[in-house]
Motif scaffolding. Structure first.
Motif, short mmCIF file in Angstrom:
data_model
loop_
_atom_site.label_atom_id
_atom_site.label_comp_id
_atom_site.label_asym_id
_atom_site.label_seq_id
_atom_site.Cartn_x
_atom_site.Cartn_y
_atom_site.Cartn_z
N VAL A 1 -10.92 2.56 -0.77
CA VAL A 1 -10.53 2.60 0.65
C VAL A 1 -9.04 2.77 0.84
CG1 VAL A 1 -12.53 1.24 1.35
CG2 VAL A 1 -10.38 0.07 0.83
N LEU A 2 -8.26 2.66 -0.23
CA LEU A 2 -6.82 2.94 -0.18
C LEU A 2 -6.46 3.82 -1.37
CD1 LEU A 2 -5.03 -0.45 0.70
CD2 LEU A 2 -5.21 1.59 2.14
N PRO A 3 -5.54 4.77 -1.18
CA PRO A 3 -5.08 5.59 -2.31
C PRO A 3 -4.01 4.85 -3.09
CG PRO A 3 -4.00 6.32 -0.30
CD PRO A 3 -4.93 5.20 0.10
N ILE B 1 -4.67 -1.11 -10.48
CA ILE B 1 -3.69 -2.20 -10.54
C ILE B 1 -4.21 -3.35 -11.38
CG2 ILE B 1 -2.53 -4.00 -9.18
CD1 ILE B 1 -2.13 -2.01 -6.97
N LEU B 2 -3.34 -3.84 -12.27
CA LEU B 2 -3.56 -5.09 -12.97
C LEU B 2 -2.44 -6.03 -12.53
CD1 LEU B 2 -4.27 -2.58 -15.08
CD2 LEU B 2 -4.99 -4.49 -16.48
N THR B 3 -2.74 -7.31 -12.37
CA THR B 3 -1.74 -8.22 -11.83
C THR B 3 -1.74 -9.58 -12.52
OG1 THR B 3 -0.97 -9.35 -9.81
CG2 THR B 3 -3.35 -8.96 -10.01
N SER B 4 -0.57 -10.21 -12.50
CA SER B 4 -0.44 -11.59 -12.99
C SER B 4 -0.62 -12.60 -11.86
CB SER B 4 0.93 -11.80 -13.64
OG SER B 4 1.96 -11.79 -12.65
N GLU C 1 -5.85 -8.48 -3.40
CA GLU C 1 -6.49 -7.72 -2.33
C GLU C 1 -6.21 -6.23 -2.45
OE1 GLU C 1 -6.44 -11.87 -1.06
OE2 GLU C 1 -4.88 -10.56 -1.84
N LEU C 2 -4.97 -5.89 -2.81
CA LEU C 2 -4.62 -4.48 -2.99
C LEU C 2 -5.39 -3.88 -4.16
CD1 LEU C 2 -2.78 -2.14 -2.07
CD2 LEU C 2 -1.10 -2.94 -3.75
N ARG C 3 -5.47 -4.60 -5.26
CA ARG C 3 -6.22 -4.15 -6.43
C ARG C 3 -7.67 -3.85 -6.06
NH1 ARG C 3 -7.15 -8.72 -10.85
NH2 ARG C 3 -8.54 -9.43 -9.17
N ALA D 1 0.83 -1.21 0.00
CA ALA D 1 0.00 0.00 0.00
C ALA D 1 0.86 1.25 0.00
CB ALA D 1 -0.93 -0.01 1.21
N GLU D 2 1.95 1.22 0.75
CA GLU D 2 2.87 2.37 0.76
C GLU D 2 3.46 2.61 -0.63
OE1 GLU D 2 7.16 3.68 2.75
OE2 GLU D 2 6.14 1.87 3.43
N ASN D 3 3.90 1.52 -1.28
CA ASN D 3 4.46 1.65 -2.63
C ASN D 3 3.43 2.17 -3.62
OD1 ASN D 3 6.97 0.71 -1.78
ND2 ASN D 3 6.53 -1.41 -2.34
#
Length: 404
Positions: free
Chosen positions: A145-147, A151-154, A136-138, A112-114
């Motif tokens: 709820v998070l700035p 995000i797209l992920t493999s 979960e981050l995506r 989340a920081e990154n």
């Protein structure tokens, strides 16, 4: 200590903005600037972008009258896109590369920081290839709820140890079931190990053939000419790195319409700057760092050949790892300075061309009515000073303002 407290305060402030948007959406937001680069190659002067909700509704020329935000001499461009950023890679509490994951809570907080620092650097979309908690981050970022950037992920990767062609096809189908946005493939060894081809032609044909059949995109880690050619011949859609790419395989990618993401301005420089934080972990050893030092000159020669290759579709990716997040725009600067890429072409590679590679060209990467209101303002004119892309003064993503 003061800096740590300031960073924590900024993160909490940004989190509160993500939950409660800065601007009321019951009436349009009007953002004016002296110059707008719309992501399609056009330069607009004295322009106002009108935003309603999460979308751009119109683009008007004329004065700044009735502007909600008058950005004066700043230059507005679309929110930038990094098609290769490892959002979860981080240094641990001792300042060393965290090769082994900590607790789930630690890992998601570092991610989340990154994501936060990447967003404030002007990148409103990234592709992370990839780890399990990217999902979960995506979703948390998508819920607001998070700035962070979109995000797209493999989720995970496929390599020479992933099994037989039939087993690999099953793994691709499982990735789709698990919600992966892209399939990440390792067709060659790391540059620290010489970059030789590792996957067989049959394995590459299985993974990219199945991904194409499932309607999934593919991105391939490939350094050597042999691994690049095998990947292109297998129907893979995007090549990463290509440190040892020759004019022949660069032309092959151009002829086949394969996207090329040469990471020449951030990743090796970051490893060498942070050598003490990586050294002694895995293949981050003296031999590996010697390869990376040689790779700087090889990359500088390769990017010139890539830029000079007609019709080669280059997209902007950094391979950002621990220590590099928030410095993503340095890749744009390096492509212009080392590769002699035209500033506008470099910006397009980070906006509309990158969006096209993600199959999102109808929603992001361009400033036009109907598109997502992802836009940033930079301090300076990138046509005359490309380092302006590193001076981000205003960030809006999906109609919400995160930096002003």
């Amino acid at each position: 200590m003061r800096r740590m407290k300031l960073n924590a305060a900024l993160f909490v402030s940004a989190l509160s903005l993500a939950v409660a948007p800065l601007t009321a959406q019951d009436r349009p937001i009007r953002i004016h600037a002296a110059t707008v680069l719309d992501g399609s190659g056009k330069t607009l002067r004295d322009t106002t972008i009108v935003v309603q909700g999460s979308k751009i509704t119109s683009i008007e020329t004329g004065g700044a009258a009735n502007a909600t935000y008058d950005l004066g001499r700043l230059t507005i461009i679309p929110g930038m896109i990094d098609v290769h950023s490892h959002v979860g890679w981080h240094f641990d509490k001792d300042g060393r590369y965290a090769a082994r994951p900590g607790s789930p809570a630690q890992e998601i907080l570092y991610s989340a920081e990154n994501a936060y620092v990447t967003l404030l650097a002007g990148f409103t979309t990234i592709q992370s290839p990839g780890q399990a908690n990217d999902v979960e981050l995506r979703e948390a970022i998508a819920r607001g709820v998070l700035p962070g950037p979109r995000i797209l992920t493999s989720i995970r990767q496929i390599n020479e140890r992933s099994g037989t062609p039939d087993e690999i096809r099953q793994k691709v189908r499982q990735l789709k079931t698990d919600g992966a946005d892209v399939v990440k493939i390792f067709a060659s060894a790391s540059i620290r190990d010489g970059g030789k081809q590792t996957m067989t032609a049959e394995q590459l044909q299985a993974v990219c053939g199945e991904a194409n059949a499932q309607g999934m995109r593919t991105m391939v880690h490939a350094h050597s000419p042999e691994s690049i050619r095998a990947s292109v011949d297998a129907g893979c859609q995007q090549i990463e790195h290509g440190v040892y790419a020759t004019e022949e395989v660069l032309k092959l990618m151009a002829d086949k319409g394969v996207y090329f993401d040469p990471n020449i301005g951030v990743v090796l420089q970051n490893y060498l700057t942070n050598r003490a934080k990586y050294n002694g972990i895995g293949n981050y050893n003296d031999e590996g760092f010697a390869y990376m030092e040689k790779g700087l000159a090889i990359n500088a020669a390769m990017i010139k050949k890539a830029v000079a290759t007609p019709d080669l579709k280059m997209v902007l990716g950094t391979d950002a790892v621990a220590g590099a997040h928030g410095h993503n725009a340095d890749e744009i600067v390096a492509r212009v300075r080392q590769g002699n890429q035209k500033p506008m072409d470099a910006i397009l590679s980070a906006t509309s061309m990158a969006a096209r590679s993600l199959k999102m060209e109808k929603t992001i990467g361009t400033l036009a009515p109907g598109y997502e209101a992802d836009l940033i303002a930079i301090d300076g004119d990138p046509a005359t000073d490309i380092t302006a892309v590193t001076r981000v003064a205003f960030v809006m993503k999906g109609g919400k303002i995160y930096k002003r």
